[in-house]
Design a protein around this motif. Structure first.
Motif, PDB file in Angstrom:
ATOM      1  N   ALA A 123       0.841  -1.191   0.000  1.00 13.65           N
ATOM      2  CA  ALA A 123       0.000   0.000   0.000  1.00 13.65           C
ATOM      3  C   ALA A 123       0.875   1.239   0.000  1.00 13.65           C
ATOM      4  O   ALA A 123       1.923   1.277   0.647  1.00 13.65           O
ATOM      5  CB  ALA A 123      -0.923   0.012   1.220  1.00 13.65           C
ATOM      6  N   GLN A 124       0.429   2.254  -0.739  1.00 16.06           N
ATOM      7  CA  GLN A 124       1.113   3.543  -0.743  1.00 16.06           C
ATOM      8  C   GLN A 124       0.084   4.613  -1.050  1.00 16.06           C
ATOM      9  O   GLN A 124      -0.583   4.571  -2.077  1.00 16.06           O
ATOM     10  CB  GLN A 124       2.239   3.569  -1.774  1.00 16.06           C
ATOM     11  N   GLY A 125      -0.057   5.579  -0.149  1.00 16.32           N
ATOM     12  CA  GLY A 125      -1.103   6.574  -0.302  1.00 16.32           C
ATOM     13  C   GLY A 125      -0.656   7.873  -0.914  1.00 16.32           C
ATOM     14  O   GLY A 125      -1.473   8.645  -1.414  1.00 16.32           O
ATOM     15  N   ASN A 126       0.635   8.165  -0.889  1.00 14.56           N
ATOM     16  CA  ASN A 126       1.154   9.400  -1.455  1.00 14.56           C
ATOM     17  C   ASN A 126       2.587   9.148  -1.887  1.00 14.56           C
ATOM     18  O   ASN A 126       3.380   8.612  -1.107  1.00 14.56           O
ATOM     19  CB  ASN A 126       1.101  10.530  -0.419  1.00 14.56           C
ATOM     20  N   PRO A 127       2.954   9.512  -3.118  1.00 12.42           N
ATOM     21  CA  PRO A 127       4.312   9.216  -3.585  1.00 12.42           C
ATOM     22  C   PRO A 127       5.401   9.915  -2.788  1.00 12.42           C
ATOM     23  O   PRO A 127       6.559   9.501  -2.823  1.00 12.42           O
ATOM     24  CB  PRO A 127       4.290   9.701  -5.040  1.00 12.42           C
ATOM     25  N   ARG A 128       5.049  10.961  -2.047  1.00 11.35           N
ATOM     26  CA  ARG A 128       6.055  11.645  -1.231  1.00 11.35           C
ATOM     27  C   ARG A 128       6.366  10.871   0.043  1.00 11.35           C
ATOM     28  O   ARG A 128       7.380  11.103   0.687  1.00 11.35           O
ATOM     29  CB  ARG A 128       5.568  13.048  -0.854  1.00 11.35           C
ATOM     30  N   ASN A 129       5.449   9.973   0.433  1.00 11.93           N
ATOM     31  CA  ASN A 129       5.608   9.238   1.684  1.00 11.93           C
ATOM     32  C   ASN A 129       5.911   7.771   1.410  1.00 11.93           C
ATOM     33  O   ASN A 129       5.408   7.192   0.452  1.00 11.93           O
ATOM     34  CB  ASN A 129       4.325   9.327   2.519  1.00 11.93           C
ATOM     35  N   ALA A 130       6.744   7.172   2.246  1.00 16.62           N
ATOM     36  CA  ALA A 130       7.031   5.749   2.100  1.00 16.62           C
ATOM     37  C   ALA A 130       5.772   4.941   2.364  1.00 16.62           C
ATOM     38  O   ALA A 130       4.941   5.303   3.193  1.00 16.62           O
ATOM     39  CB  ALA A 130       8.137   5.339   3.065  1.00 16.62           C
ATOM     40  N   GLY A 131       5.631   3.827   1.657  1.00 17.85           N
ATOM     41  CA  GLY A 131       4.465   2.980   1.821  1.00 17.85           C
ATOM     42  C   GLY A 131       4.682   1.927   2.888  1.00 17.85           C
ATOM     43  O   GLY A 131       5.645   1.957   3.661  1.00 17.85           O
ATOM     44  N   ALA A 150      -5.134  -7.196   5.968  1.00 15.89           N
ATOM     45  CA  ALA A 150      -5.274  -6.202   4.903  1.00 15.89           C
ATOM     46  C   ALA A 150      -4.696  -4.879   5.376  1.00 15.89           C
ATOM     47  O   ALA A 150      -4.743  -4.552   6.569  1.00 15.89           O
ATOM     48  CB  ALA A 150      -6.741  -6.019   4.507  1.00 15.89           C
ATOM     49  N   ILE A 151      -4.141  -4.113   4.424  1.00 15.81           N
ATOM     50  CA  ILE A 151      -3.585  -2.798   4.733  1.00 15.81           C
ATOM     51  C   ILE A 151      -4.039  -1.794   3.684  1.00 15.81           C
ATOM     52  O   ILE A 151      -4.368  -2.154   2.553  1.00 15.81           O
ATOM     53  CB  ILE A 151      -2.040  -2.816   4.777  1.00 15.81           C
ATOM     54  N   SER A 152      -4.055  -0.522   4.074  1.00 17.53           N
ATOM     55  CA  SER A 152      -4.349   0.558   3.143  1.00 17.53           C
ATOM     56  C   SER A 152      -3.682   1.810   3.679  1.00 17.53           C
ATOM     57  O   SER A 152      -3.372   1.901   4.876  1.00 17.53           O
ATOM     58  CB  SER A 152      -5.866   0.762   3.004  1.00 17.53           C
ATOM     59  N   GLN A 153      -3.447   2.778   2.798  1.00 18.44           N
ATOM     60  CA  GLN A 153      -2.724   3.970   3.233  1.00 18.44           C
ATOM     61  C   GLN A 153      -3.254   5.210   2.540  1.00 18.44           C
ATOM     62  O   GLN A 153      -3.583   5.186   1.349  1.00 18.44           O
ATOM     63  CB  GLN A 153      -1.226   3.816   2.949  1.00 18.44           C
ATOM     64  N   GLY A 154      -3.359   6.294   3.314  1.00 19.31           N
ATOM     65  CA  GLY A 154      -3.734   7.588   2.776  1.00 19.31           C
ATOM     66  C   GLY A 154      -2.520   8.491   2.715  1.00 19.31           C
ATOM     67  O   GLY A 154      -1.380   8.021   2.650  1.00 19.31           O
ATOM     68  N   ASP A 155      -2.750   9.794   2.753  1.00 22.06           N
ATOM     69  CA  ASP A 155      -1.659  10.761   2.711  1.00 22.06           C
ATOM     70  C   ASP A 155      -1.125  10.963   4.129  1.00 22.06           C
ATOM     71  O   ASP A 155      -1.657  11.742   4.906  1.00 22.06           O
ATOM     72  CB  ASP A 155      -2.157  12.081   2.135  1.00 22.06           C
ATOM     73  N   GLY A 156      -0.082  10.211   4.480  1.00 21.76           N
ATOM     74  CA  GLY A 156       0.555  10.375   5.778  1.00 21.76           C
ATOM     75  C   GLY A 156      -0.064   9.593   6.912  1.00 21.76           C
ATOM     76  O   GLY A 156       0.296   9.800   8.075  1.00 21.76           O
ATOM     77  N   PHE A 157      -0.984   8.688   6.621  1.00 24.31           N
ATOM     78  CA  PHE A 157      -1.525   7.825   7.672  1.00 24.31           C
ATOM     79  C   PHE A 157      -1.816   6.447   7.095  1.00 24.31           C
ATOM     80  O   PHE A 157      -1.937   6.267   5.882  1.00 24.31           O
ATOM     81  CB  PHE A 157      -2.783   8.432   8.304  1.00 24.31           C
ATOM     82  N   GLY A 170      -8.967   6.835   1.431  1.00 20.58           N
ATOM     83  CA  GLY A 170      -8.754   7.918   0.486  1.00 20.58           C
ATOM     84  C   GLY A 170      -7.598   8.789   0.944  1.00 20.58           C
ATOM     85  O   GLY A 170      -6.752   8.363   1.733  1.00 20.58           O
ATOM     86  N   GLU A 171      -7.562  10.015   0.466  1.00 23.04           N
ATOM     87  CA  GLU A 171      -6.469  10.899   0.864  1.00 23.04           C
ATOM     88  C   GLU A 171      -6.482  11.135   2.367  1.00 23.04           C
ATOM     89  O   GLU A 171      -5.455  10.988   3.043  1.00 23.04           O
ATOM     90  CB  GLU A 171      -6.568  12.230   0.122  1.00 23.04           C
ATOM     91  N   TYR A 172      -7.673  11.499   2.905  1.00 20.04           N
ATOM     92  CA  TYR A 172      -7.790  11.745   4.345  1.00 20.04           C
ATOM     93  C   TYR A 172      -9.083  11.173   4.917  1.00 20.04           C
ATOM     94  O   TYR A 172      -9.575  11.653   5.934  1.00 20.04           O
ATOM     95  CB  TYR A 172      -7.749  13.250   4.633  1.00 20.04           C
ATOM     96  N   HIS A 173      -9.664  10.165   4.271  1.00 22.14           N
ATOM     97  CA  HIS A 173     -10.875   9.554   4.822  1.00 22.14           C
ATOM     98  C   HIS A 173     -10.807   8.040   4.687  1.00 22.14           C
ATOM     99  O   HIS A 173     -10.004   7.499   3.922  1.00 22.14           O
ATOM    100  CB  HIS A 173     -12.137  10.114   4.155  1.00 22.14           C
ATOM    101  N   VAL A 174     -11.654   7.355   5.467  1.00 20.85           N
ATOM    102  CA  VAL A 174     -11.616   5.895   5.543  1.00 20.85           C
ATOM    103  C   VAL A 174     -13.031   5.334   5.428  1.00 20.85           C
ATOM    104  O   VAL A 174     -13.989   5.915   5.955  1.00 20.85           O
ATOM    105  CB  VAL A 174     -10.996   5.419   6.879  1.00 20.85           C
ATOM    106  N   ILE A 175     -13.136   4.194   4.745  1.00 13.91           N
ATOM    107  CA  ILE A 175     -14.388   3.434   4.698  1.00 13.91           C
ATOM    108  C   ILE A 175     -14.091   2.017   5.179  1.00 13.91           C
ATOM    109  O   ILE A 175     -13.077   1.423   4.806  1.00 13.91           O
ATOM    110  CB  ILE A 175     -14.968   3.381   3.273  1.00 13.91           C
ATOM    111  N   ALA A 176     -14.984   1.486   5.987  1.00 16.51           N
ATOM    112  CA  ALA A 176     -14.873   0.099   6.438  1.00 16.51           C
ATOM    113  C   ALA A 176     -16.187  -0.618   6.168  1.00 16.51           C
ATOM    114  O   ALA A 176     -17.267  -0.043   6.342  1.00 16.51           O
ATOM    115  CB  ALA A 176     -14.544   0.044   7.930  1.00 16.51           C
ATOM    116  N   MET A 177     -16.097  -1.867   5.732  1.00 11.62           N
ATOM    117  CA  MET A 177     -17.287  -2.679   5.493  1.00 11.62           C
ATOM    118  C   MET A 177     -17.287  -3.852   6.460  1.00 11.62           C
ATOM    119  O   MET A 177     -16.313  -4.594   6.556  1.00 11.62           O
ATOM    120  CB  MET A 177     -17.302  -3.199   4.052  1.00 11.62           C
ATOM    121  N   LYS A 178     -18.385  -3.999   7.186  1.00 12.97           N
ATOM    122  CA  LYS A 178     -18.511  -5.117   8.114  1.00 12.97           C
ATOM    123  C   LYS A 178     -18.993  -6.377   7.389  1.00 12.97           C
ATOM    124  O   LYS A 178     -19.447  -6.329   6.246  1.00 12.97           O
ATOM    125  CB  LYS A 178     -19.487  -4.762   9.238  1.00 12.97           C
ATOM    126  N   LYS A 179     -18.915  -7.494   8.085  1.00 15.23           N
ATOM    127  CA  LYS A 179     -19.341  -8.765   7.511  1.00 15.23           C
ATOM    128  C   LYS A 179     -20.823  -8.764   7.152  1.00 15.23           C
ATOM    129  O   LYS A 179     -21.248  -9.504   6.264  1.00 15.23           O
ATOM    130  CB  LYS A 179     -19.041  -9.906   8.487  1.00 15.23           C
TER     131      LYS A 179
END
Length: 396
Positions: free
Chosen positions: A217-225, A250-257, A304-313
Motif C-alpha cells: 500500500a502507498q497513499g502518497n508518492p512523497r511518503n514511504a508505503g 489487509a492494509i491501506s494507506q492515505g496521505d501520511g496515515f 482515500g487521501e484523508y478519509h476511511v471506509i470500512a465494510m462489516k461482515k
C-alpha cells in the motif's frame, strides 16, 4: 508438454521448451498462458530430448484445473473510477486528459462507465493520477495514460500519452498491482515487490528489497508505503516492523496515515490525524497503531487521501475522516472523528479515491459519492454528491 481433455483432444501444446543444459537434471517448468476451462479434468503428458533423440510420450497424468470464483471488484483513483465485472471486463469513467480512461483517445471526460475494448480476463486494476494499470488472469500487467515519468513501465512509451492498453514488458507472474501519483507497483506470485515510475529514468520495474509479501500500500508518492508479510506483520518501506501490530490481513494507506485490518475484525490506525482520519475521536497525530473503538467484525477497509471506509461482515458501511467534498456520503460536509454508519447500504465491495468513494451493493449495482469535477462518480454529471448515487453504464 501437451495438455489434453478427457477424450484425448489436445488443448495446449507447449512446443519445444529448452530447460537445462545438464541433461541429467530432471527439473523443468513451463507457464501455460492459454486460457483453460475451470474445474475440468485434464491429462498432461511430456516427452524429452537430449538434443538429438526424442523419447516417446509419457503416460498421461491426471489433474483438475481449478480457478477461484470470479467476483466483481471496484478500484478508485484520484480522478477516475473502475469496475471489474465478474466476467472479467473492465469498465472505467472519469478524466481522460491523458488517455487514462482507456478509450483510445485523449481529452475530455467520460461521465458514465465505458467498457475498455480488447482487454479481457481482468482480475485487478490500479489507478494513478493520470495513468491506469490492469492485471489479467495470466499474470501480465497492462498500462495506459500519461507516460512521461515512466509510470507505464515501458521505455518505448514515455514523454507522451498512450490511450490504448499495452502490456508492460518483462513483467509476469503478477498477483496484484497498485498505483499512486506517477508511481506504479506490482506484487509477484513469489512475494517480491516491483516498482517503477516517478521519473523518466525509472521506466522499467525495479525489484524492492522485500520477500514473503502478500499485500502492499502507498497513499502518497512523497511518503514511504507499507507492506504486509504473509505472516501477518507490517513493514515500512525501510523494512522496519510496525510495532504492536500482528495478525494483519489487509492494509491501506492515505496521505501520511495508515490503516490495518486484523484477522479478528478490528481496525488499527496510525499517522497524521488533521481531519480525524484515525477514527479515535481526536485530531491528534499518533505514531503507534491504535484500535478504532466501537468497530468490530470488519471485513474490508479502503482509504482515500484523508478519509476511511470500512465494510462489516453484515454489509454495513462505516466512514470517518475528511468530508470537505462529501466523500463520507452522509449528506453533510462535516468531518467525522469517529466511525458513523451509512444508512441503507448493503455492500459487497468498497473503494475510495482521493476525495470520492464507491460501493458495490449486493444487488450488483454500483453507487458513488463525493468529489465529481472530473466525472469520477460516473452518474452522468460533474456535480459533487453528498449522498450515494447510482453509477450509470453505457450501452456501447
Amino acid at each position: 508438454v501437451q495438455i489434453l481433455d478427457e477424450t484425448g483432444k489436445i488443448l495446449v501444446d507447449s512446443g519445444v521448451q529448452k530447460q537445462y543444459v545438464d541433461v541429467t537434471n530432471t527439473q523443468g517448468s513451463w507457464v501455460v498462458t492459454t486460457p483453460l476451462v475451470a474445474n475440468q479434468k485434464v491429462q498432461v503428458r511430456v516427452k524429452v530430448s537430449d538434443g538429438s533423440l526424442w523419447s516417446e510420450w509419457s503416460e498421461p497424468g491426471w489433474m483438475k484445473y481449478e480457478l477461484p470464483e470470479k467476483r466483481a471488484s471496484l478500484v478508485v483513483g484520484e480522478k477516475n473510477s473502475t469496475y471489474v465485472k465478474a466476467d472479467g471486463t473492465l469498465w472505467m469513467w472519469g478524466d481522460n486528459e491523458f488517455g487514462q480512461a482507456g478509450l483510445g483517445t485523449t481529452g475530455g471526460k467520460s461521465s458514465m462507465a465505458m467498457k475498455i475494448a480488447n482487454l479481457e480476463n481482468v482480475i485487478g486494476v490500479a489507478v494513478g493520477s493520470n495513468h491506469t494499470l490492469a492485471l489479467t488472469q495470466d499474470g501480465r500487467v497492462w498500462s495506459w495514460g500519461y507516460g512521461y515519468y515512466g509510470q507505464l513501465g515501458d521505455k518505448n512509451r514515455t514523454y507522451s500519452t498512450y490511450p490504448t492498453p499495452e502490456k508492460v514488458p518483462n513483467l509476469d507472474s503478477v498477483v496484484a498491482v497498485t498505483a499512486v501519483g506517477d508511481y506504479s507497483m506490482a506484487l509477484k506470485k513469489d512475494g517480491t515487490v516491483w516498482r517503477w515510475g516517478g521519473s523518466s529514468s525509472g521506466v522499467e520495474p525495479q525489484k524492492l528489497n522485500f520477500t514473503g509479501i502478500s499485500a502492499m500500500a502507498q497513499g502518497n508518492p512523497r511518503n514511504a508505503g507499507i507492506v504486509l508479510k504473509s505472516d501477518g506483520i507490517v513493514l515500512d518501506f525501510q523494512g522496519k516492523q510496525v510495532p504492536g501490530l500482528d495478525g494483519v490481513v489487509a492494509i491501506s494507506q492515505g496521505d501520511g496515515f495508515s490503516v490495518a485490518l486484523r484477522k479478528d475484525g478490528t481496525v488499527w490506525t496510525w499517522g497524521g490525524n488533521s481531519y480525524g482520519q484515525l477514527g479515535d475521536g481526536t485530531t491528534t497525530n499518533r505514531e503507534k497503531p491504535g484500535m478504532v473503538k466501537g468497530l468490530d467484525e470488519v471485513e474490508a477497509i479502503s482509504v482515500g487521501e484523508y478519509h476511511v471506509i470500512a465494510m462489516k461482515k453484515d454489509g454495513s458501511v462505516w466512514v470517518w475522516g475528511n468530508n470537505r467534498d462529501g466523500q463520507l456520503g452522509d449528506g453533510t460536509k462535516t468531518n467525522k472523528l469517529s466511525p458513523v454508519q451509512l444508512a441503507g447500504i448493503d455492500a459487497a465491495r468498497i473503494a475510495t479515491g482521493k476525495s470520492h468513494s464507491m460501493v458495490l451493493k449486493k444487488d450488483g449495482t454500483a453507487w458513488s459519492w463525493g468529489k465529481n469535477e472530473s466525472a469520477q462518480l460516473g452518474n452522468g454529471t460533474t456535480v459533487n454528491q453528498l449522498n450515494p448515487m447510482e453509477v450509470q453504464f453505457s450501452s456501447k
